[in-house]
Design an enzyme around this catalytic site. Structure first.
Site, PDB file in Angstrom:
ATOM      1  N   GLY A  37       0.804  -2.388 -13.082  1.00 48.89           N
ATOM      2  CA  GLY A  37       0.167  -2.790 -11.627  1.00 48.89           C
ATOM      3  C   GLY A  37       0.373  -1.737 -10.483  1.00 48.89           C
ATOM      4  O   GLY A  37       0.738  -0.841 -10.885  1.00 48.89           O
ATOM      5  N   GLY A  39       1.763  -1.698  -6.408  1.00 44.88           N
ATOM      6  CA  GLY A  39       2.340  -2.351  -5.266  1.00 44.88           C
ATOM      7  C   GLY A  39       2.139  -1.548  -3.985  1.00 44.88           C
ATOM      8  O   GLY A  39       1.620  -0.331  -3.940  1.00 44.88           O
ATOM      9  N   SER A  40       2.620  -2.037  -2.971  1.00 46.03           N
ATOM     10  CA  SER A  40       2.470  -1.351  -1.648  1.00 46.03           C
ATOM     11  C   SER A  40       3.256  -0.096  -1.551  1.00 46.03           C
ATOM     12  O   SER A  40       3.054   0.986  -1.071  1.00 46.03           O
ATOM     13  CB  SER A  40       2.961  -2.307  -0.700  1.00 46.03           C
ATOM     14  N   TYR A  41       4.225   0.238  -2.454  1.00 48.11           N
ATOM     15  CA  TYR A  41       5.110   1.282  -2.646  1.00 48.11           C
ATOM     16  C   TYR A  41       4.630   2.264  -3.629  1.00 48.11           C
ATOM     17  O   TYR A  41       5.310   3.439  -3.682  1.00 48.11           O
ATOM     18  CB  TYR A  41       6.834   1.012  -2.782  1.00 48.11           C
ATOM     19  N   GLY A  42       3.863   1.896  -4.675  1.00 51.97           N
ATOM     20  CA  GLY A  42       3.605   2.836  -5.640  1.00 51.97           C
ATOM     21  C   GLY A  42       3.167   2.126  -6.971  1.00 51.97           C
ATOM     22  O   GLY A  42       2.718   0.934  -6.705  1.00 51.97           O
ATOM     23  N   SER A  43       3.047   2.793  -8.197  1.00 48.55           N
ATOM     24  CA  SER A  43       2.523   2.117  -9.149  1.00 48.55           C
ATOM     25  C   SER A  43       3.750   1.839 -10.133  1.00 48.55           C
ATOM     26  O   SER A  43       4.866   2.394  -9.995  1.00 48.55           O
ATOM     27  CB  SER A  43       1.731   3.411 -10.117  1.00 48.55           C
ATOM     28  N   VAL A  44       3.680   0.760 -11.014  1.00 54.55           N
ATOM     29  CA  VAL A  44       4.417   0.426 -11.831  1.00 54.55           C
ATOM     30  C   VAL A  44       4.052   0.554 -13.479  1.00 54.55           C
ATOM     31  O   VAL A  44       3.016   0.036 -13.746  1.00 54.55           O
ATOM     32  CB  VAL A  44       4.928  -1.246 -11.525  1.00 54.55           C
ATOM     33  N   LYS A  59       9.092   2.320 -11.939  1.00 57.18           N
ATOM     34  CA  LYS A  59       8.205   2.531 -10.706  1.00 57.18           C
ATOM     35  C   LYS A  59       8.221   3.923 -10.216  1.00 57.18           C
ATOM     36  O   LYS A  59       9.112   4.496  -9.780  1.00 57.18           O
ATOM     37  CB  LYS A  59       8.824   1.435  -9.657  1.00 57.18           C
ATOM     38  N   ASP A 149      13.599  -9.095   1.495  1.00 57.32           N
ATOM     39  CA  ASP A 149      12.271  -9.266   0.990  1.00 57.32           C
ATOM     40  C   ASP A 149      11.723 -10.395   0.036  1.00 57.32           C
ATOM     41  O   ASP A 149      11.241 -10.082  -0.904  1.00 57.32           O
ATOM     42  CB  ASP A 149      11.507  -8.014   0.568  1.00 57.32           C
TER      43      ASP A 149
END
Length: 487
Positions: A37, A39-44, A59, A149
């Site tokens: 997937g 995310g706001s910080y990068g890909s997983v 990640k 968070d």
């Protein structure tokens, strides 16, 4: 791709990457299986550790901040060892990307499961998840760490149904600047009042977020999700604690649990240890009750992937016949710099797809989203295009749009000159607006018209604060780029 894990069981349990592994390139240590997937910080990515055969999650985070801060946060993660916190195995720093190797949770996040099943959770399911989450928070708080968070997107489930806290100390808190950009300001819905007000906070800030998460699991989205995040920032500290939209649907124990979490005064808010003794949590059932919803969500995901693949195959055939002519069933990918074409996804991008609620929650809330077919790249890792600009948080785009409007329209200045005085326009700390009854209609209209310019001014102050913190970090990055190394 769970069959990989079953056919090749780990030869030994991976606990931590050794020094020899950390001196190699990550591709030499891991085989990447698929992209999980974005995310706001990068890909997983899902990957397999070659030496042990263990499945892990990787990640990949573009580093846009102070490397020393990132290393400090990673050192905190190395201290954590709890079955209720996602394990951290090690990190690689390659060029300008941070590769974080973590425990793999096959069922995904609670947010993913809600979206895939198109259903909110039952009280029994919520209680079981909250019990594990509270144990994770109790451990972190005992270690004097604050997660900062907590939300359904950061509570992961493995295939057995065990809930684990994710994004602690690394991707969720890379630095204060990134945390405020992507968490406090970008998605304030889960944030405690004292965090938003920046008056200092401690571990019980996570408890407020847990209460909001409980509502999120029950209703599909957090309170205030239908309004602009910047407005929520001003409403959360001022308004009474939120509650359920339909209280009659929930038990007294569940409502009391949420009430104990959502106490505005941090000093009076319950701790994780205290909440583990709450009747709602103590009566929680075992993780086996989560297996059905996990299997259902994974089946839905698999069927959607198969359906999407069939559509792709069919469209490929049509495209080969039409020789680069666009098919009527295809749409241009927004923002696709390569000009490629993708099939329009039928999945909602919002955090909530339940029928009873509208899909109004902003999609970039720091929660991993399930792949659409065009995001799958045959299981290979894809380096971030250095020519691409990093995605802007929604509130920055909002700033820029408003700045353009303000250059054309000087209405705000005209209105501000007619205000009674600045003290009249402050939000009352007690939420009492009785004084408005003594105002004339003309004064009330002026106040209403002046709210947006006032908000723009306050947001500009926030933006300036962000810039003043960001620039020294950017300067430091330039100096540290010369020292690329694995750690």
């Amino acid at each position: 791709m769970e069959t990989v894990q079953l056919r090749n069981p780990p030869r030994r349990q991976l606990k931590k990457l050794d020094e020899d592994s950390l001196t190699k390139q990550p591709e030499e240590v891991f085989d990447v299986l698929e992209k999980l997937g974005e995310g706001s910080y990068g890909s997983v990515y899902k990957a397999i550790h070659k030496e042990t055969g263990q499945i892990v999650a990787i990640k990949q985070v573009p580093v846009e901040s102070d490397l020393q801060e990132i290393i400090k946060e990673i050192s905190i993660m190395q201290q954590c060892d709890s079955p209720h916190v996602v394990k951290y195995y090690g990190s690689y720093f390659k060029n300008t990307d941070l590769w974080i190797v973590m425990e793999y949770c096959g069922a995904g996040s609670v947010s993913d499961i809600i979206r895939l099943r198109n259903k909110t959770l039952t009280e029994d399911e919520i209680a079981t998840i909250l019990q594990s989450t509270l144990k994770g928070l109790e451990y972190l708080h005992f270690m004097r760490k604050i997660h900062r968070d907590i939300k359904a997107g950061n509570i992961l489930l493995n295939t057995e149904g065990h809930a684990k806290l994710a994004d602690f100390g690394v991707a969720g808190q890379l630095t204060d600047t990134m945390a405020k950009r992507n968490t406090v300001i970008g998605t304030p819905f889960w944030m405690a009042p004292e965090v938003i007000q920046e008056i200092g906070y401690n571990c019980v800030a996570d408890i407020w977020s847990l209460g909001i998460t409980a509502i999120e699991m029950a209703e599909g989205k957090p309170p205030y999700a239908d309004i602009h995040p910047m407005r929520a920032i001003f409403m959360i500290p001022t308004n009474p604690p939120p509650t359920f939209r339909k209280p009659e649907l929930w038990s007294d124990n569940f409502m009391d649990f949420v009430k104990q979490c959502l106490v505005k005064s941090p000093e009076q808010r319950a701790t994780a240890t205290q909440l583990l003794q709450h009747p709602f949590v103590k009566s929680a059932k075992g993780v086996s009750i989560l297996r059905d919803l996990i299997n259902e969500a994974m089946d839905v995901k698999l069927k959607r992937q198969e359906a999407q693949q069939r559509e792709v195959d069919q469209d490929d055939e049509e495209n080969s016949e039409e020789d680069e002519m666009d098919s009527g069933t295809m749409v241009r990918a927004a923002g696709d710099e390569m000009g490629t074409v993708r099939v329009a996804s039928t999945m909602s991008g919002g955090a909530n797809t339940m029928i009873e609620h509208g899909d109004t929650l902003p999609s970039q809330l720091g929660t991993m989203v399930i792949n659409t077919e065009d995001e799958e790249e045959e299981g290979t890792m894809k380096r971030r295009d250095e020519t691409m600009q990093p995605a802007k948080p929604s509130f920055l785009e909002y700033f820029e749009q408003k700045e353009k409007e303000n250059q054309i329209n000087s209405f705000g200045k005209n209105v501000s000159g007619s205000l009674k005085n600045s003290s009249d326009w402050k939000i009352p700390q007690d939420g009492d607006y009785e004084f408005l009854k003594s105002w004339t209609v003309e004064d009330l209209q002026k106040r209403l018209l002046a709210l947006d310019p006032m908000m723009e001014q306050e947001m500009e102050e926030i933006r300036q604060k962000y810039r003043s913190k960001r620039q020294p970090i950017l300067d430091a990055i330039e100096a540290k780029k010369r020292r690329q190394q694995n750690f």
